[in-house]
Design an enzyme around this catalytic site. Structure first.
Site, PDB file in Angstrom:
ATOM      1  N   VAL A   1      94.343 -63.450  14.140  1.00 23.09           N
ATOM      2  CA  VAL A   1      94.409 -64.662  13.320  1.00 23.09           C
ATOM      3  C   VAL A   1      93.025 -65.243  13.083  1.00 23.09           C
ATOM      4  CG1 VAL A   1      94.758 -66.246  15.278  1.00 23.09           C
ATOM      5  CG2 VAL A   1      95.693 -66.816  13.015  1.00 23.09           C
ATOM      6  N   ASP A   2      92.076 -65.007  13.990  1.00 25.95           N
ATOM      7  CA  ASP A   2      90.720 -65.503  13.772  1.00 25.95           C
ATOM      8  C   ASP A   2      90.069 -64.815  12.576  1.00 25.95           C
ATOM      9  OD1 ASP A   2      90.735 -63.101  15.222  1.00 25.95           O
ATOM     10  OD2 ASP A   2      88.978 -63.614  16.416  1.00 25.95           O
TER      11      ASP A   2
END
Length: 245
Positions: free
Chosen positions: A101-102
């Site tokens: 998700v980063d």
């Protein structure tokens, strides 16, 4: 409505308030050891927050500890996840849940800036993702960061120091040779990726550099753009949509 964004990485928790227009305020950062959050970190937060938006790539126990701490003061908590498509951004992965998700949020922030970008994150790993001006993700690369390379070498050969030395093209002592080799390997990967990105996008593609280890690479990358809060920027973009849904 008061809102904050939280980016829980493998070595740091970063957070910031959002203003009424959804822009980041002052970014706060708290180191952690991978097992527990820094004692007392939550005292930097207001006693009540209307909405908190969280992105985490850390261990589940750390994520739970963060969510528990926020639950006592937040009316609403949103947990970001990678999406195949978000507005014009289109992820290349066939299984988008396998993309961290980063990385997803960093690309979301990059696309919001306009134009094509080679997004480079330097943390525990070195990640590279190409996003063209239309929002198409062409895919990416993952490699050890220079710091992790040093740690790995030290783990296998204790006589090789895990830190120290300075970058030189051809070093004449071991400390400098280690610094030069590990940093040079990362720089070479970025340069190779930038060459291919230019071919795919029909012209030069700037590097957008973020992460705790970004400062070590920045002096050696021509025209790289530092973006230390890029994941939080992307989380702010994500939150703007969530707040209206």
């Amino acid at each position: 409505m008061s809102a904050w964004v939280f980016d829980l990485g493998n070595s740091r928790l970063k957070c910031a308030p959002l203003d009424q227009d959804g822009r980041l305020g002052e970014v706060l950062a708290f180191a952690h050891d991978g097992r527990a959050l820094q004692a007392g970190w939550e005292r930097a937060l207001p006693t009540r927050i209307d909405a908190a938006y969280v992105a985490s790539v850390a261990a589940p126990t750390l994520r739970v500890a963060l969510l528990d701490a926020l639950a006592s003061r937040c009316s609403r908590i949103g947990l970001a996840s990678t999406q195949r498509r978000w507005d014009d951004l289109r992820i290349a992965y066939a299984a988008p849940e396998r993309l961290g998700v980063d990385r997803f949020l960093a690309m979301l922030a990059a696309h919001a800036r306009g134009g094509a970008w080679l997004v480079a994150g330097v943390g525990t790993a070195l990640t590279l993702d190409l996003v063209d001006a239309d929002g198409r993700h062409h895919g990416g690369r993952i490699a050890p960061s220079p710091a992790l390379m040093r740690e790995a070498l030290h783990g296998r050969a204790a006589q090789l120091p895990p830190t120290g030395g300075r970058y030189r093209e051809f070093a004449d002592d071991t400390g400098d040779a280690l610094a030069s080799g590990c940093l040079g390997a990362a720089l070479a990967l970025v340069d190779r990726s930038r060459e291919v990105a230019a071919q795919l996008c029909g012209g030069p593609v700037p590097v957008l550099l973020h992460g705790g280890g970004a400062d070590a690479l920045l002096p050696y990358l021509d025209q790289a753009v530092p973006a230390p809060a890029l994941v939080l920027e992307g989380l702010a973009c994500w939150a703007r949509v969530e707040r209206t849904s």
